[in-house]
Design an enzyme around this catalytic site. Structure first.
Site, short mmCIF file in Angstrom:
data_model
loop_
_atom_site.label_atom_id
_atom_site.label_comp_id
_atom_site.label_asym_id
_atom_site.label_seq_id
_atom_site.Cartn_x
_atom_site.Cartn_y
_atom_site.Cartn_z
N CYS A 2 0.83 -1.20 0.00
CA CYS A 2 0.00 0.00 0.00
C CYS A 2 0.86 1.25 0.00
O CYS A 2 2.06 1.20 0.31
CB CYS A 2 -0.88 0.00 1.25
SG CYS A 2 -1.90 -1.46 1.41
N ARG A 27 3.12 1.96 -6.86
CA ARG A 27 3.12 0.84 -5.90
C ARG A 27 1.94 -0.08 -6.16
O ARG A 27 1.86 -1.16 -5.60
CB ARG A 27 3.08 1.37 -4.47
CG ARG A 27 4.29 2.19 -4.09
CD ARG A 27 4.04 2.96 -2.80
NE ARG A 27 4.04 2.10 -1.64
CZ ARG A 27 5.15 1.75 -0.95
NH1 ARG A 27 6.32 2.17 -1.39
NH2 ARG A 27 5.09 0.97 0.09
N TRP A 88 -3.53 -1.92 -1.44
CA TRP A 88 -3.26 -3.15 -2.20
C TRP A 88 -3.78 -4.26 -1.31
O TRP A 88 -3.16 -4.69 -0.36
CB TRP A 88 -1.75 -3.30 -2.40
CG TRP A 88 -1.37 -4.55 -3.14
CD1 TRP A 88 -1.21 -5.80 -2.63
CD2 TRP A 88 -1.14 -4.68 -4.55
NE1 TRP A 88 -0.89 -6.69 -3.62
CE2 TRP A 88 -0.83 -6.03 -4.80
CE3 TRP A 88 -1.15 -3.77 -5.60
CZ2 TRP A 88 -0.54 -6.51 -6.07
CZ3 TRP A 88 -0.86 -4.25 -6.86
CH2 TRP A 88 -0.56 -5.59 -7.09
N ASN A 114 0.26 0.27 5.95
CA ASN A 114 0.83 -0.54 4.87
C ASN A 114 1.44 -1.77 5.51
O ASN A 114 2.17 -1.65 6.49
CB ASN A 114 1.92 0.25 4.13
CG ASN A 114 2.69 -0.65 3.17
OD1 ASN A 114 2.15 -1.63 2.65
ND2 ASN A 114 3.96 -0.34 2.95
N GLY A 115 1.12 -2.96 5.03
CA GLY A 115 1.70 -4.18 5.59
C GLY A 115 0.62 -5.10 6.15
O GLY A 115 -0.54 -5.00 5.77
N GLU A 496 14.73 -20.56 -15.27
CA GLU A 496 14.40 -19.16 -14.94
C GLU A 496 15.60 -18.24 -15.19
O GLU A 496 15.47 -17.17 -15.78
CB GLU A 496 13.93 -19.06 -13.49
CG GLU A 496 13.59 -17.67 -13.01
CD GLU A 496 12.56 -16.92 -13.86
OE1 GLU A 496 12.46 -15.70 -13.72
OE2 GLU A 496 11.90 -17.57 -14.71
N LYS A 500 15.71 -15.13 -17.88
CA LYS A 500 16.05 -13.75 -17.49
C LYS A 500 17.16 -13.21 -18.40
O LYS A 500 17.09 -12.10 -18.90
CB LYS A 500 16.49 -13.68 -16.02
CG LYS A 500 15.35 -13.90 -15.04
CD LYS A 500 14.50 -12.72 -14.83
CE LYS A 500 13.11 -12.71 -15.37
NZ LYS A 500 12.19 -13.76 -15.29
N GLU A 503 15.66 -12.53 -21.89
CA GLU A 503 14.67 -11.47 -22.09
C GLU A 503 15.22 -10.07 -21.83
O GLU A 503 14.71 -9.10 -22.39
CB GLU A 503 13.41 -11.74 -21.27
CG GLU A 503 13.54 -11.74 -19.79
CD GLU A 503 12.18 -11.99 -19.13
OE1 GLU A 503 11.16 -11.50 -19.62
OE2 GLU A 503 12.17 -12.73 -18.13
N HIS A 519 23.79 -36.06 -24.20
CA HIS A 519 22.99 -36.57 -25.32
C HIS A 519 22.83 -35.53 -26.41
O HIS A 519 21.91 -35.60 -27.22
CB HIS A 519 21.62 -37.03 -24.80
CG HIS A 519 21.72 -38.04 -23.70
ND1 HIS A 519 22.16 -39.33 -23.90
CD2 HIS A 519 21.49 -37.92 -22.37
CE1 HIS A 519 22.18 -39.97 -22.74
NE2 HIS A 519 21.78 -39.14 -21.80
N LYS A 618 4.58 -6.63 -20.24
CA LYS A 618 4.50 -7.19 -18.89
C LYS A 618 3.40 -8.23 -18.81
O LYS A 618 3.54 -9.27 -18.17
CB LYS A 618 4.24 -6.07 -17.88
CG LYS A 618 4.17 -6.54 -16.44
CD LYS A 618 5.49 -7.10 -15.96
CE LYS A 618 5.44 -7.73 -14.60
NZ LYS A 618 6.64 -8.47 -14.25
C1 AGP Z 1 8.89 -13.13 -17.19
O1 AGP Z 1 9.93 -12.31 -16.83
C2 AGP Z 1 8.08 -12.60 -18.30
N1 AGP Z 1 7.58 -11.33 -18.02
C3 AGP Z 1 7.00 -13.56 -18.79
O2 AGP Z 1 7.61 -14.77 -19.14
C4 AGP Z 1 5.89 -13.85 -17.80
O3 AGP Z 1 6.35 -14.64 -16.77
C5 AGP Z 1 4.76 -14.59 -18.53
O4 AGP Z 1 4.26 -13.74 -19.53
C6 AGP Z 1 3.64 -15.00 -17.56
O5 AGP Z 1 3.05 -13.87 -17.01
P1 AGP Z 1 2.00 -14.06 -15.82
O6 AGP Z 1 2.69 -14.62 -14.65
O7 AGP Z 1 1.47 -12.68 -15.59
O8 AGP Z 1 0.93 -14.97 -16.32
#
Ligand code: AGP
Length: 623
Positions: A2, A27, A88, A114-115, A496, A500, A503, A519, A618
């Site tokens: 929040c 936020r 939030w 907040n919290g 993961e 990272k 991307e 393999h 995003k």
């Molecule tokens: C991850 O860094 C990316 N932004 C992307 O792979 C993301 O995880 C994917 O689009 C899933 O998004 P979501 O968790 O909002 O469903």
């Protein structure tokens, strides 16, 4: 996460508070409100939705059409003291009643918080037994009534006494109708900062809230209480002992302030992971020996007779699901099927009433994950959403929801939502084990203790490895390819880390199960190939070490993530980054942090925009 802001001074503060809340919008929030004190009366306006609704409810934009709850314009007094809040939601639905500020029984004491107040249930019970009446479902309202309980004319003393009874991590500001020149605030873990102006003082959860008014700030430490008046601020600790503190001048511009002084949102969010995990687990681990997921609406019979779990997700959320599979299978002994949502929805999956399908999606709006959840629901499965956004589509496409509490994530590359999702998977694995008596109590108690230590261990990891990761990034920033290797629960961490790096640095990477390398992928290796190996302690570390030796034998440059205290790994690696030790199933939530930082620093050293990488959004709402 929040946003809170308070003002006391000589100027009418309604617009100052709203402006402060607008600066805290990054936020994230789902409702907002302000309280103003004038002539001994407190006036409050709250509204669901964005600040435009609150502005409309206050009549700030009289020419704008008003919409949503709390839409009736209210003339607010030209008060010179007040509180503002963006909510939030964590406890209690997104409603006007649950929006802050909250009042006590007399509506003379108002607070914004907040919290999370962890012991809110037992305190509410005591207060109700003592005759207090509550108007919201929130944990936060407790604080207003606790101050009321202790108030005997001195607001600072009442806040200090109330603070002593609260448990959790929070920051709050209190205002009392009888004290038109005083606000009292306190913090435990959650951020709170004071802005010292000329004849006026601000208190807020972040500097952007008042940066346009003053650059003179006073930081607050944990378990400190501050009394602010137009003339300044006075800090005491929980025992009432005065605390001296220097006022500092902030040199940041507004954009930097939104990033909390970090150069990017991504780095800020990497550093927010301890708080994101703490918020996600805290009140779900109320004691030392059990998990409280009472918010999950699955009958004990369904959980007992559950035949199978299917997890569907995309991108980073898919990787959190993979870790969840290990935890659920290891602890609850329920078979878990894991699938990429965009594949699951088109493969005519066999799914039905005895199955639980979990859709993991931080945004709650990813089209493929939503479609996979809907498909499963149409076929009779119970569907759970694990999401970070209250009121998102996923919450409507599911029968029950388990919220992560990472706060809004601005960086496109998911970081704190990943570790919060992973923490949620651990909670779920333990809860299913507990609900089915599938795992010895002493083991449960051990892992619960480990989970509670994770927020601080993430902080320690960042502190202990960041410098070294920056150096490794410098010596590898121009490499054309990175290979990531892991085994067992280390593999999702690799996936993961590789995602990272792809991307945000645009460098091609591959992540492989280390046992699979001979393999085929081993052909990719040469002296210049950096091979990132996740080699934290696990039942098959030996196997991982021999795979690392294979890689090294081909001259590749091995960068290893190892568990503190394990010296073996360094023998088969060129660089070894140690993360604090914990239960082997929990280790991934720490092991991913150096990989986030490696991708971050490689991208930054190559001058790339890590917050908004090319070709990426995003939230992927298209199919
Ligand atoms: C991850 O860094 C990316 N932004 C992307 O792979 C993301 O995880 C994917 O689009 C899933 O998004 P979501 O968790 O909002 O469903």
């Amino acid at each position: 996460m929040c946003g809170i802001v308070g003002y006391v001074g000589g100027r009418p503060c309604r617009d100052l508070l709203i402006a402060g809340l607008e600066k805290l919008e990054y936020r994230g929030y789902d409702s907002a409100g302000i309280s103003l004190l004038a002539d001994g009366q407190v006036e409050t306006v709250r509204a669901v939705g964005n600040l435009a609704n609150l502005r409309a409810a206050i009549g700030l934009d009289a020419d704008q059409p008003v919409s949503g709850e709390g839409a009736v314009a209210v003339a607010m007094p030209p008060a010179t003291i007040g509180l503002g809040h963006t909510r939030w939601a964590t406890h209690g639905r997104v409603t006007e009643e649950n929006a802050h500020p909250h009042g006590d029984c007399t509506e003379r004491i108002h607070i914004v918080l907040n919290g999370i107040v962890e012991n809110h249930t037992e305190l509410r019970r005591e207060l109700v037994d003592a005759g207090h009446a509550f108007t919201s479902e929130t944990d936060a309202e407790i604080v207003a009534h606790m101050i009321e309980k202790h108030y005997e004319g001195d607001l600072t003393e009442a806040v200090r006494s109330a603070f002593a009874e609260l448990r959790g991590h929070y920051a709050f500001v209190a205002m009392h109708a009888e004290h038109p020149n005083t606000l009292v605030a306190a913090r435990q873990e959650c951020p709170l900062i004071v802005g010292i102006g000329q004849g006026e003082t601000f208190v807020a959860s972040a500097i952007p809230a008042f940066l346009a008014q003053t650059r003179n700030v006073l930081g607050l430490k944990n378990a400190e209480i501050v009394t602010v008046t137009p003339d300044g601020a006075r800090i005491v600790d929980v025992d009432g002992t005065p605390v001296d503190r220097e006022i500092e001048e902030v040199t940041w511009d507004e954009e930097a302030a939104e990033k909390g002084g970090y150069p990017t949102f991504m780095l800020k969010e990497i550093h927010e992971q301890p708080a994101a995990v703490a918020e996600t687990i805290t009140d779900r681990l109320p004691g030392s020996d059990h998990v409280d997921l009472s918010e999950v609406d699955l009958s004990p019979e369904f959980v007992r007779d559950l035949r199978r779990i299917v997890i569907v997700a995309c991108g980073t959320s898919y990787h959190a699901g993979l870790i969840g599979r290990y935890a659920i299978e290891q602890w609850a002994r329920i078979p878990v099927e894991m699938d990429i949502a965009s594949e699951y929805r088109y493969r005519e999956p066999v799914v039905g009433p005895d199955d639980l399908v979990i859709g993991i999606t931080q945004s709650g709006e990813t089209a493929d994950t939503l479609a996979a959840m809907r498909l499963a629901r149409e076929r009779g499965a119970r569907v759970m959403a694990v999401t970070n956004i209250m009121g998102s589509q996923a919450t409507r496409d599911a029968d029950t929801v388990l919220y992560t509490r990472a706060g809004l994530e601005m960086g496109v590359a998911a970081t704190k939502t990943f570790t919060a999702q992973t923490a949620a998977m651990y909670l779920l694995g333990l809860w299913l084990a507990q609900s089915r008596n599938a795992w010895p109590q002493e083991k449960m108690t051990e892992v619960i203790a480990e989970l509670k230590s994770i927020p601080s261990k993430i902080g320690t990891t960042i502190e202990s490895v960041e410098e070294r990761v920056r150096a490794i990034a410098r010596s590898h920033q121009d490499r054309p390819f990175f290979l990531y290797l892991g085994r067992n629960i280390g593999l999702p961490v690799c996936l993961e880390g590789a995602l990272k790096m792809k991307e945000i640095s645009y460098i091609p990477t591959d992540a492989y199960a280390a046992g699979e390398m001979k393999h085929g992928p081993i052909a990719l290796l040469d002296e210049s190939t950096p091979v990132v190996c996740v080699a934290t302690n696990s039942p098959i570390l030996d196997k991982m070490l021999s795979n690392m030796a294979e890689v090294r034998a081909r001259g590749a440059d091995v960068i290893a993530i190892a568990t503190e205290g394990n010296a073996q790994v360094a023998e088969v690696a060129d660089q070894t980054l140690h993360v604090p030790a914990t239960d082997w199933v929990v280790q991934p939530i720490l092991a991913v942090v150096p990989l986030q930082l490696l991708a971050y620093h490689v991208a930054r050293l190559n001058g790339l925009n890590v917050d908004q990488p090319r070709n990426l959004a995003k939230t992927v709402t298209v199919e």
